[in-house]
Design a protein around this motif. Structure first.
Motif: not given
Length: 243
Positions: A172-178, A203-205
């Motif tokens: 996972f990363k912060e922000g949006d899916i890349y 990202s998790v969200e």
């Protein structure tokens, strides 16, 4: 020491032979790391220490399990989920052996590219089973490899029984899916997504929203690591998807 030894063996043996003789090498490591400070819940070996990997994860020298497999097993046992028909994507060897012994013919371990122990070779975007077939699905570090991930999520939802559970994890990363479909070379993917065969970083969200769009009810849980955890558990995020 472990990394140096592993890299040396990799240079000497082809990948297929290394995989075949892994249990033998594990027996040697088991003897060297035997102790009473820790215990791996997957193989139940008592250890003087886990092997710390480059990114901080902890490896069991006896069965090769990582923290995520040990915590997943803990969750399955706590919730009495090791029963019914279970679909497991690319299970690590130690986890595969434990689940296969417990479930027998109701365990469906699958690996599309023959890199893990598995009975089946399913395409996650076209799972060859009828609707509502599985009670439990384990999908750990799979979706970040799949170009058509929303199609895969729809398939997971389709083959899961009502009230069934699907455990999902990815980096996972912060922000949006890349993601960028034009990035196709192994070198470029390593630079963009952190691994040569990854096609995105969630990202998790963002992952939660895609799963909800597929029909799942989604719960996100963050587990914090205790210092010197007896079972070698690290901090991690796990997504639980329900039908």
């Amino acid at each position: 020491m472990y990394t140096i030894l592993k890299n040396s063996v990799k240079k000497l043996l082809p990948k297929k032979l290394l995989f075949r003789f892994e249990p033998f090498f594990r027996k040697l490591l088991r003897f060297h790391y035997k102790g009473n400070n820790y215990q791996c819940p997957v193989c139940e070996t008592k250890l003087n220490t886990f092997i710390e990997l480059e990114k901080g994860d902890l490896l069991c020298p006896a069965c090769g399990s990582r923290s995520r497999s040990r915590r997943l097993l803990q969750l399955l046992k706590e919730n009495n989920l090791i029963q019914g028909k279970v679909l497991d994507f690319s299970p690590p060897r130690g986890f595969y052996e434990l689940m296969n012994n417990a479930l027998k013919r109701s365990y469906y371990p699958t690996d599309f590219e023959n890199q893990f122990l598995a009975h089946y070779h399913y395409d996650i975007t076209a799972i060859p089973h009828q609707d509502a077939y599985f009670d439990l699905i384990l999908c750990y570090h799979i979706l970040e490899h799949i170009p058509e991930d929303t199609k895969a999520m729809a398939e997971l939802y389709r083959v899961l029984k009502p009230n069934g559970v699907c455990f999902i994890q990815t980096p996972f990363k912060e922000g949006d899916i890349y993601e960028d479909a034009t990035i196709t070379s192994a070198e470029a993917r390593l630079k963009a997504f952190g691994q040569e065969d990854h096609v995105r970083i969630y990202s998790v969200e963002g992952l939660k929203q895609r799963l909800e769009h597929a029909g799942f009810k989604v719960k996100t849980t963050i587990y914090e690591a205790a210092k010197n955890d007896y079972n070698g558990l690290k901090s991690e995020t796990i997504i639980t998807a329900y039908k």
